[in-house]
Enzyme design. Structure first.
Site, PDB file in Angstrom:
ATOM      1  CD  GLU A  46      61.683  -1.813  46.356  1.00 50.28           C
ATOM      2  OE1 GLU A  46      61.409  -0.607  46.337  1.00 50.28           O
ATOM      3  OE2 GLU A  46      61.348  -2.606  45.442  1.00 50.28           O
ATOM      4  CE  LYS A 126      59.921   2.769  45.219  1.00 47.93           C
ATOM      5  NZ  LYS A 126      59.572   1.405  44.765  1.00 47.93           N
ATOM      6  CB  CYS A 161      62.270  -0.180  43.030  1.00 45.43           C
ATOM      7  SG  CYS A 161      61.268  -1.143  41.885  1.00 45.43           S
TER       8      CYS A 161
END
Length: 329
Positions: A46, A126, A161
């Site tokens: 990430e 995200k 994540c």
């Protein structure tokens, strides 16, 4: 002999913090190294470029670092991205790349899947940055729910994540017939204080990736970054809640039944984890459970998804109708 074997590579490395050009250089070196070891896909963590903004867990705001971070974040339509695409094409390898995306100086936690032909197959953001990440990054739009693409060796997707704690988002991803999943994470602490949830530790986050493997029946490439003492000093995280001690590297690969199929690299060390994936294992696991197929009950439970892009300026319905009526007249 299995019908199909895919060789994959998962990086465990430290970015050149807050330095776009230097991290691009390092990325190309790692891509080339993975390809030279016959990998067909290489995964990065990430916000690998230009590194995760670790200071957000140490203090509420840091104007200087935030400005530097924005300036060194990667634009999708840029010479830097074109260089990464060319690197993938020249090496003949697919690349799953996590990065901080700069779009008109608004930032997003993003990922691109670049094919071995150098073309971007998936570009997603995200959906919801986690907790303190929202001081730096914005939310994704609905089109980012399409997160899986067909590559010559299989269907590849990714989440970032704590998207791995979102049941609906995970289910939406699984419905896209994913076979290889990249779970992209920042540096992960082996231990944290009592005030920090265990689910944010390295073991907690690995548990989330492993759970995704079992739920989805996919191979999961659990990819993390490393932070060194130099990185801690650069970002000013010493004494902070997270990413305040050297380490953070816990890259590994899980099979579709949840078992770990690679050895660990020392968490303070950089390297690349490799595995040869026997794709027949996907079939074996689907025989037992397929949560979007024979082990589902869409007559009772189903998921609604909106994949629209919601622009910040759009006409009101009354104005659209008036325009239509004016044309008729």
């Amino acid at each position: 002999m299995p019908d199909r074997v895919v060789r994959v590579a998962v990086t465990q490395a430290e970015p050149v913090w807050l330095d776009l050009q230097a991290t691009i250089e390092k990325t190309c070196r790692l891509i080339t190294e993975a390809a030279s070891n016959n990998a067909q896909l290489v995964a990065f963590p990430e916000t690998w470029i230009p590194g995760y903004p670790c200071w957000i867990w140490s203090r509420l705001v840091d104007f200087d670092l935030n400005v530097a971070y924005i300036k060194n974040s990667l634009r999708v339509d840029s010479p830097e991205m074109e260089r990464l695409q060319a690197c993938a094409r020249e090496a003949g390898i697919a690349v799953s790349l996590g990065f901080s995306e700069n779009s008109n100086n608004s930032l997003y936690i993003s990922n691109v899947l670049i094919g071995s032909d150098g073309e971007i197959k998936v570009h997603r953001r995200k959906m919801k940055p986690t907790h303190m990440e929202r001081t730096v990054f914005g939310d994704a739009s609905g089109h980012c729910l399409q997160s899986v693409a067909q590559l010559p060796f299989g269907r590849v997707g990714s989440l970032s994540c704590w998207e791995h704690i979102q049941p609906l988002l995970k289910y939406n991803t699984i419905t896209q017939n994913e076979e290889i999943h990249v779970a992209a994470w920042p540096p992960l602490n082996s231990e944290v204080g009592d005030e920090i949830p265990w689910s944010m530790t390295a073991e907690g986050c690995k548990t989330l990736s492993r759970t995704y493997a079992i739920e989805s029946g996919t191979f999961v490439l659990h990819c993390t970054a490393v932070i060194s003492e130099s990185g801690i000093n650069s970002l000013g995280t010493l004494g902070g809640a997270l990413m305040s001690t050297p380490g953070g590297g816990h890259s590994t690969i899980f099979g579709p039944d949840g078992r770990r199929i690679t050895d660990h690299i020392e968490e303070t060390s950089e390297g690349i984890v490799y595995a040869n994936l026997d794709m027949d294992e996907l079939v074996v696991n689907k025989m037992f459970a397929d949560c979007t197929g024979h082990y589902s009950r869409p007559d009772l439970l189903w998921l609604g998804v909106s994949q629209e892009i919601k622009p910040v300026v759009r006409p009101q319905r009354a104005e659209v109708d008036k325009g239509t009526n004016d044309q008729v007249e």
